[in-house]
Motif scaffolding. Sequence first.
Motif, PDB file in Angstrom:
ATOM      1  N   LEU A 195      46.726  24.532  36.688  1.00  0.00           N
ATOM      2  CA  LEU A 195      46.682  23.990  38.040  1.00  0.00           C
ATOM      3  C   LEU A 195      46.789  25.098  39.086  1.00  0.00           C
ATOM      4  N   SER A 196      46.117  24.887  40.211  1.00  0.00           N
ATOM      5  CA  SER A 196      46.278  25.780  41.357  1.00  0.00           C
ATOM      6  C   SER A 196      47.642  25.527  41.993  1.00  0.00           C
ATOM      7  N   THR A 227      40.449  17.187  42.308  1.00  0.00           N
ATOM      8  CA  THR A 227      40.458  18.167  41.218  1.00  0.00           C
ATOM      9  C   THR A 227      41.669  17.967  40.305  1.00  0.00           C
ATOM     10  N   LEU A 228      42.807  17.560  40.890  1.00  0.00           N
ATOM     11  CA  LEU A 228      43.995  17.311  40.080  1.00  0.00           C
ATOM     12  C   LEU A 228      43.767  16.148  39.139  1.00  0.00           C
ATOM     13  N   ARG A 229      43.177  15.084  39.627  1.00  0.00           N
ATOM     14  CA  ARG A 229      42.883  13.924  38.768  1.00  0.00           C
ATOM     15  C   ARG A 229      41.948  14.307  37.620  1.00  0.00           C
ATOM     16  N   LYS A 259      41.683  17.221  36.211  1.00  0.00           N
ATOM     17  CA  LYS A 259      42.413  18.022  35.230  1.00  0.00           C
ATOM     18  C   LYS A 259      43.403  17.174  34.427  1.00  0.00           C
ATOM     19  N   GLN A 305      48.296  24.472  45.003  1.00  0.00           N
ATOM     20  CA  GLN A 305      48.303  23.204  45.716  1.00  0.00           C
ATOM     21  C   GLN A 305      48.333  22.020  44.754  1.00  0.00           C
ATOM     22  N   GLU A 306      47.563  22.115  43.661  1.00  0.00           N
ATOM     23  CA  GLU A 306      47.562  21.024  42.679  1.00  0.00           C
ATOM     24  C   GLU A 306      48.943  20.851  42.054  1.00  0.00           C
ATOM     25  N   LEU A 351      51.333  17.502  42.520  1.00  0.00           N
ATOM     26  CA  LEU A 351      51.834  16.808  41.339  1.00  0.00           C
ATOM     27  C   LEU A 351      53.353  16.749  41.336  1.00  0.00           C
ATOM     28  N   THR A 383      42.052  18.255  46.836  1.00  0.00           N
ATOM     29  CA  THR A 383      43.028  18.669  45.829  1.00  0.00           C
ATOM     30  C   THR A 383      43.342  17.536  44.866  1.00  0.00           C
ATOM     31  N   LEU A 384      43.481  16.318  45.383  1.00  0.00           N
ATOM     32  CA  LEU A 384      43.747  15.176  44.508  1.00  0.00           C
ATOM     33  C   LEU A 384      42.570  14.928  43.569  1.00  0.00           C
TER      34      LEU A 384
END
Length: 226
Positions: free
Chosen positions: A150-151, A196-198, A200, A153-154, A158, A193-194
């Motif tokens: 994760l970055s 890309t987080l989702r 991953k 921000q990610e 989270l 960001t959400l």
Amino acid sequence: MRVLVVENEEFLADMIGAGLRREAIAADIAHDGREALARLRLGAYDVLVLDRDLPGPQADEICRHIVEQGLPTRVLMLTAAGTVHDRAAGPGPGADDHLTKPFGYEELLARVLALGRRARPALPPVIERAGVTVDTARRLAVRDGRPLALSRQEFGVLEVLLRAQGAVVSGDDLIEEVWEEHTSYRTNAVRVTLSTLRAKLGDPPVIESVPGAGYRMSDGPGPGGV
């Protein structure tokens, strides 16, 4: 952790800010006392890195403002004084710690982290929900035994959602906790960001969008979409 660096030497201020951001710390910059007071009135900071010799309102006045307003912000005073007498005098009125210039960055970072722990109540270093585990001390995130790359921000988003324990977190609150001050919700920073987080985190989705309110971590599979 959120830090405000107030230093009239722009190169030094930028160097400190960049170093803190590499440690996943949200860092804002001000170059004089007037700007520092304006930022303190608008945002919540865990630590203030404060140059004693500032144009505009002096460092002592800024410290008085923090005390009078009952802010939880801890102050690390930077001073150019180098005599034995000055070092023995301590951080000065309203400051929690002091560091004499020139200083090593690692020493400054250690002082900032120590003050940050004092500014916020102790929280569990490992949090888990819906098969997602975050180790904040080691900055590791795992879902169902699978490590997540994760970055900053990610990881921050989270962590905030996990700590909310299923409560809704607004986009503005995510901006305040994770990003620097110049980020606006209108820039779609949270949405991107959400997304890309989702991706991953994978399926089944566990981050829910709550229309008109924000986002939350579900106990299990939840609706997709940003």
